[in-house]
Write a protein that holds these residues in place. Structure first.
Motif, PDB file in Angstrom:
ATOM      1  N   TRP A  46       0.752  -1.255  -0.062  1.00 41.23           N
ATOM      2  CA  TRP A  46       0.038  -0.094  -0.183  1.00 41.23           C
ATOM      3  C   TRP A  46       0.805   1.309  -0.342  1.00 41.23           C
ATOM      4  O   TRP A  46       0.723   2.039  -0.615  1.00 41.23           O
ATOM      5  CB  TRP A  46      -1.066   0.026   1.295  1.00 41.23           C
ATOM      6  CG  TRP A  46      -1.829   1.296   1.225  1.00 41.23           C
ATOM      7  CD1 TRP A  46      -1.582   2.524   1.743  1.00 41.23           C
ATOM      8  CD2 TRP A  46      -3.301   1.143   0.888  1.00 41.23           C
ATOM      9  NE1 TRP A  46      -2.648   3.280   1.554  1.00 41.23           N
ATOM     10  CE2 TRP A  46      -3.623   2.423   1.160  1.00 41.23           C
ATOM     11  CE3 TRP A  46      -4.436   0.170   0.558  1.00 41.23           C
ATOM     12  CZ2 TRP A  46      -4.966   2.794   1.064  1.00 41.23           C
ATOM     13  CZ3 TRP A  46      -5.555   0.480   0.252  1.00 41.23           C
ATOM     14  CH2 TRP A  46      -5.833   2.051   0.588  1.00 41.23           C
ATOM     15  N   ILE A  49       3.546   1.122  -3.061  1.00 43.01           N
ATOM     16  CA  ILE A  49       2.897   1.850  -4.495  1.00 43.01           C
ATOM     17  C   ILE A  49       2.177   2.814  -4.438  1.00 43.01           C
ATOM     18  O   ILE A  49       2.486   3.850  -5.180  1.00 43.01           O
ATOM     19  CB  ILE A  49       2.072   0.521  -4.968  1.00 43.01           C
ATOM     20  CG1 ILE A  49       2.701  -0.847  -4.941  1.00 43.01           C
ATOM     21  CG2 ILE A  49       1.476   1.014  -6.071  1.00 43.01           C
ATOM     22  CD1 ILE A  49       2.050  -1.915  -5.515  1.00 43.01           C
ATOM     23  N   ILE A  50       1.369   2.931  -3.801  1.00 43.92           N
ATOM     24  CA  ILE A  50       0.375   4.281  -3.591  1.00 43.92           C
ATOM     25  C   ILE A  50       1.123   5.490  -3.353  1.00 43.92           C
ATOM     26  O   ILE A  50       1.184   6.487  -3.999  1.00 43.92           O
ATOM     27  CB  ILE A  50      -0.958   4.024  -2.663  1.00 43.92           C
ATOM     28  CG1 ILE A  50      -1.674   3.166  -3.316  1.00 43.92           C
ATOM     29  CG2 ILE A  50      -1.650   5.392  -2.503  1.00 43.92           C
ATOM     30  CD1 ILE A  50      -3.057   2.728  -2.534  1.00 43.92           C
ATOM     31  N   TYR A  51       1.801   5.458  -2.059  1.00 43.29           N
ATOM     32  CA  TYR A  51       2.509   6.872  -1.570  1.00 43.29           C
ATOM     33  C   TYR A  51       3.703   7.003  -2.276  1.00 43.29           C
ATOM     34  O   TYR A  51       4.045   8.057  -2.963  1.00 43.29           O
ATOM     35  CB  TYR A  51       2.568   6.604  -0.272  1.00 43.29           C
ATOM     36  CG  TYR A  51       3.161   8.001   0.448  1.00 43.29           C
ATOM     37  CD1 TYR A  51       2.100   9.010   0.477  1.00 43.29           C
ATOM     38  CD2 TYR A  51       4.289   8.078   1.010  1.00 43.29           C
ATOM     39  CE1 TYR A  51       2.627  10.040   0.858  1.00 43.29           C
ATOM     40  CE2 TYR A  51       4.752   9.287   1.504  1.00 43.29           C
ATOM     41  CZ  TYR A  51       3.747  10.490   1.522  1.00 43.29           C
ATOM     42  OH  TYR A  51       4.364  11.580   1.737  1.00 43.29           O
ATOM     43  N   SER A  54       3.742   7.657  -6.054  1.00 47.41           N
ATOM     44  CA  SER A  54       3.075   8.866  -6.598  1.00 47.41           C
ATOM     45  C   SER A  54       4.156   9.917  -6.223  1.00 47.41           C
ATOM     46  O   SER A  54       4.249  10.830  -6.912  1.00 47.41           O
ATOM     47  CB  SER A  54       1.757   8.949  -6.165  1.00 47.41           C
ATOM     48  OG  SER A  54       1.502   8.354  -5.099  1.00 47.41           O
TER      49      SER A  54
ATOM     50  N   LEU B 123      -0.298  12.430  -5.088  1.00 49.26           N
ATOM     51  CA  LEU B 123      -1.383  11.510  -5.569  1.00 49.26           C
ATOM     52  C   LEU B 123      -2.404  12.001  -6.754  1.00 49.26           C
ATOM     53  O   LEU B 123      -2.561  11.071  -7.523  1.00 49.26           O
ATOM     54  CB  LEU B 123      -2.360  11.431  -4.213  1.00 49.26           C
ATOM     55  CG  LEU B 123      -1.952  10.446  -3.128  1.00 49.26           C
ATOM     56  CD1 LEU B 123      -2.968  10.590  -1.898  1.00 49.26           C
ATOM     57  CD2 LEU B 123      -1.810   9.149  -3.583  1.00 49.26           C
ATOM     58  N   ALA B 126      -0.548  11.147  -9.983  1.00 50.70           N
ATOM     59  CA  ALA B 126      -0.625   9.786 -10.065  1.00 50.70           C
ATOM     60  C   ALA B 126      -1.678   9.297 -10.754  1.00 50.70           C
ATOM     61  O   ALA B 126      -2.000   8.586 -11.703  1.00 50.70           O
ATOM     62  CB  ALA B 126      -0.339   8.988  -8.815  1.00 50.70           C
ATOM     63  N   PHE B 127      -2.875   9.808 -10.000  1.00 46.75           N
ATOM     64  CA  PHE B 127      -4.326   9.766 -10.490  1.00 46.75           C
ATOM     65  C   PHE B 127      -4.451  10.066 -12.183  1.00 46.75           C
ATOM     66  O   PHE B 127      -4.888   9.259 -12.953  1.00 46.75           O
ATOM     67  CB  PHE B 127      -5.270  10.289  -9.576  1.00 46.75           C
ATOM     68  CG  PHE B 127      -5.608   9.941  -8.213  1.00 46.75           C
ATOM     69  CD1 PHE B 127      -5.188   8.583  -8.144  1.00 46.75           C
ATOM     70  CD2 PHE B 127      -6.041  10.565  -7.514  1.00 46.75           C
ATOM     71  CE1 PHE B 127      -5.463   8.189  -6.891  1.00 46.75           C
ATOM     72  CE2 PHE B 127      -6.109  10.190  -6.192  1.00 46.75           C
ATOM     73  CZ  PHE B 127      -5.640   8.790  -5.701  1.00 46.75           C
ATOM     74  N   THR B 138     -10.771   7.633  -4.479  1.00 47.05           N
ATOM     75  CA  THR B 138      -9.701   8.411  -4.604  1.00 47.05           C
ATOM     76  C   THR B 138      -9.381   9.198  -3.181  1.00 47.05           C
ATOM     77  O   THR B 138      -8.354   9.412  -2.784  1.00 47.05           O
ATOM     78  CB  THR B 138      -9.596   9.352  -5.624  1.00 47.05           C
ATOM     79  OG1 THR B 138     -10.791  10.037  -5.607  1.00 47.05           O
ATOM     80  CG2 THR B 138      -9.579   8.571  -6.994  1.00 47.05           C
ATOM     81  N   LEU B 141      -8.302   6.550  -0.621  1.00 46.03           N
ATOM     82  CA  LEU B 141      -6.869   6.156  -0.787  1.00 46.03           C
ATOM     83  C   LEU B 141      -5.988   7.045  -0.009  1.00 46.03           C
ATOM     84  O   LEU B 141      -4.972   6.560   0.665  1.00 46.03           O
ATOM     85  CB  LEU B 141      -6.826   6.236  -2.145  1.00 46.03           C
ATOM     86  CG  LEU B 141      -5.697   5.197  -2.972  1.00 46.03           C
ATOM     87  CD1 LEU B 141      -6.437   3.753  -2.907  1.00 46.03           C
ATOM     88  CD2 LEU B 141      -5.758   5.637  -4.656  1.00 46.03           C
ATOM     89  N   THR B 145      -3.770   6.336   3.712  1.00 49.01           N
ATOM     90  CA  THR B 145      -2.371   6.410   3.801  1.00 49.01           C
ATOM     91  C   THR B 145      -1.849   6.939   4.865  1.00 49.01           C
ATOM     92  O   THR B 145      -0.819   6.601   5.447  1.00 49.01           O
ATOM     93  CB  THR B 145      -1.703   6.958   2.459  1.00 49.01           C
ATOM     94  OG1 THR B 145      -2.564   6.424   1.224  1.00 49.01           O
ATOM     95  CG2 THR B 145      -0.388   6.878   2.214  1.00 49.01           C
ATOM     96  N   THR B 214      -7.562  15.257  -4.105  1.00 45.69           N
ATOM     97  CA  THR B 214      -8.261  13.870  -4.540  1.00 45.69           C
ATOM     98  C   THR B 214      -9.619  13.866  -4.549  1.00 45.69           C
ATOM     99  O   THR B 214     -10.235  12.796  -4.924  1.00 45.69           O
ATOM    100  CB  THR B 214      -7.585  12.886  -3.634  1.00 45.69           C
ATOM    101  OG1 THR B 214      -7.869  13.177  -2.162  1.00 45.69           O
ATOM    102  CG2 THR B 214      -6.178  12.692  -3.235  1.00 45.69           C
TER     103      THR B 214
END
Lengths: 320, 271
Positions: A46, A49-51, A54, B123, B126-127, B138, B141, B145, B214
């Motif tokens: 998590w 990849i996500i944090y 990006s 973020l 990236a989206f 989103t 997400l 985090t 987001t």
């Protein structure tokens, strides 16, 4: 016996458990690494990849530049965007933000110390809980509500103006507001207002680590210092302050970093001159210059990197 | 230590400490007065009159309700994800030793150590890179985090105080891994998880900076509030919403405090 061991090399004194859950439980017991892997995989995937993903994607963008004529990002590695960062207005924005962060940090440290010291040294039992909650409640109450409260307080028709008027001191407020840089039309559109709100919003982050550090100062050290003839002032300067410093530095990490990246407070209470956060926001939004926004967001990361390295030297991480 | 009882604090220190606490609390109390003011057009002090009619007006606003519903939804899902990820991470870091343990603590803390705007813009880019449309998910997400760290911190602190021999004893007595988790580990860390979950909920419920990047068209309650702050449309309704938000966030904080206070906060015990 030998045949059995060869056939089932893992079998020990106890028989294996039946069923899927049992077998799984046995497998975890025999292979702790497997369990560790299964425990770590979800959070790491998590966050990784996500944090981090990006984050890296963003940082990469800062090495691209926007084409001046077409306004389209050209995907060729260049340092031109970083060059833009160091010119006139942009450099002003960075310096302004860093100066504000430094002043906010210093002021919060001064206001936080007496509260932290009283809570650590004199407050007992219920008073201790009172102080703890007294810091925790403002810390956790809504960020926007706190800013809103200050919008009410600092408004031209608000309570500050009223208090000054009641005390027949309106001329003092007017004199403050007419100061060249920090003043403005009213407190809610001046640097002074921005500064006050920053101090207010981040103050609890300074109190908690300072208090934690002060609580670890043994009381007999202070008594010893007094017994050896030091005045309270000398005791403070040579015994208490050096021992509390890691906590203050730990708190300053929060106040400094949070001020550096904030873009909502200066937008709502402050003059129209930008801070780093606002510049990032404007560049990626209305201006559509994502590379410059990315380069701007590298600035707080670099500054905080340096700050954290120095803080680590001063032992701030043991005080967190 | 008889001198302890006679310990008197210097008067100046008392004043400075009391002044600091007042500085922290008076602005929030002011919100409560403004929620009942009769003045609609400005932030006038003192209020020309007091009325409770704005409570009813705010109650009947559909936009406030939809923002509130979205906020609660997002906070619930984000908290659930953070609880799972944070507990797993805390268990791994505190129960075992392995290469790169320090790096993992850093990774967990990073989303709140770096300014929120960086998390948000990272973020968002990236989206847009992967053409992911903005939705409730989103927002979730992003929130999950940075909520992981709160759960993680609470769970790690509790795991450190929970003796490892309890788990070994349970295994020796024949419980399998799942039984040990269900009957030994969970009761031990339960209140810490509850506290961490409440703080994560409060954090998500209040988050605005990452959400502006987001969220797209959806407005959570803080986004609604931010819009009112930038372009005030109906000040009295904002006043009432602000008061309700203060009251609602106080409850989980108080609950989290009472759940973790035994042991965690022993005065002077240090680390």
């Amino acid at each position: 016996m030998t045949a059995l061991t060869v056939g089932k090399p893992h079998s020990s004194i106890l028989a294996g458990r039946g069923g899927f859950a049992g077998a799984l439980s046995d497998a975890f017991w025999r292979h702790p690494k497997l369990l560790l892997l299964l425990m770590l995989a979800p959070p790491l995937l998590w966050l990784g990849i996500i944090y981090v993903g990006s984050l890296l994607a963003l940082l990469m963008q800062s090495f691209f530049a926007i084409d001046d004529f077409s306004g389209v990002v050209s995907y060729e590695p260049t340092l031109a965007t970083y060059g833009q960062l160091l010119t006139g207005t942009n450099l002003d924005i960075i310096l302004r933000t860093v100066l504000m962060a430094a002043l906010v940090t210093l002021t919060s440290a001064i206001i936080a110390f007496p509260i932290a010291y009283y809570a650590a040294r004199y407050a007992k039992g219920r008073w201790k809980a009172f102080f703890y909650l007294g810091v925790m409640l403002p810390l956790w109450s809504s960020y926007l509500v706190k800013i809103y409260a200050w919008k009410l307080i600092l408004a031209k028709e608000g309570i500050v103006t009223w208090i000054f008027a009641k005390l027949n001191l309106s001329f003092v407020l007017d004199a403050i507001l007419s100061l060249p840089v920090v003043g403005g039309n009213s407190l809610s559109v001046s640097y002074l207002g921005t500064f006050l709100v920053f101090v207010y919003v981040w103050l609890p982050y300074m109190i908690l680590p300072t208090q934690a550090a002060l609580e670890r100062v043994p009381r007999n050290l202070i008594e010893a210092s007094a017994d050896l003839g030091a005045t309270p002032r000398q005791t403070f300067r040579t015994v208490l302050l050096p021992l509390a410093l890691p906590g203050i530095v730990a708190g300053s990490i929060f106040t400094f970093s949070l001020t550096l990246g904030d873009y909502i407070i200066p937008q709502i209470i402050g003059s129209s001159r930008l801070f780093i956060g606002q510049a990032v926001y404007a560049q990626q939004g209305t201006a559509g210059n994502v590379p410059l926004a990315a380069a701007f967001s590298v600035v707080p990361i670099v500054i905080m990197g340096i700050y954290l390295t120095v803080a680590k030297r001063l032992g701030a991480f043991d005080a967190l | 230590m008889r001198s302890d009882q006679n310990l008197r604090s210097p008067i100046l220190l008392k004043i400075a400490a009391a002044g600091g606490l007042l500085f922290l609390h008076l602005p929030i109390l002011l919100i409560f007065v403004y929620a009942f003011t009769t003045e609609e057009k400005s932030y006038q002090w003192p209020p020309p009159g007091l009325t409770t009619r704005w409570l009813a007006v705010a109650w009947n606003r559909p936009d406030v309700w939809s923002a509130l519903t979205l906020s609660v939804q997002v906070a619930c899902i984000a908290t659930a994800i953070a609880l799972v990820l944070g507990t797993l991470c805390a268990a791994a870091v505190s129960q075992t030793k392995f290469f790169g343990r320090e790096a993992i603590s850093l990774l967990v803390i990073l989303p709140i150590a770096l300014p929120g705007i960086i998390t948000g813009i990272a973020l968002r880019s990236a989206f847009s890179l992967f053409d992911i449309p903005f939705s409730v998910w989103t927002i979730v997400l992003g929130h999950a985090t940075f909520c992981v760290v709160v759960v993680y911190n609470n769970a790690v602190a509790r795991f450190r105080r929970t003796s490892g021999s309890l788990i070994e004893a349970s295994m020796d007595l024949g419980a399998d891994g799942f039984q040990t988790f269900r009957h030994v580990i969970l009761p031990n860390i339960g209140t810490a998880l509850l506290a961490g979950g409440m703080l994560a909920f409060a954090l998500s419920f209040d988050e605005v900076i990452v959400t502006t990047f987001t969220g797209g068209q959806q407005a959570t309650l803080p986004i609604w509030m931010l819009e009112e702050l930038i372009r005030p449309r109906q000040r009295p309704v904002t006043n009432v919403v602000a008061m309700v938000v203060v009251l609602v966030t106080f409850l989980p904080i108080l609950a989290a405090y009472y759940l973790t206070r035994d042991g965690d906060q022993i005065a002077g015990s240090g680390k």
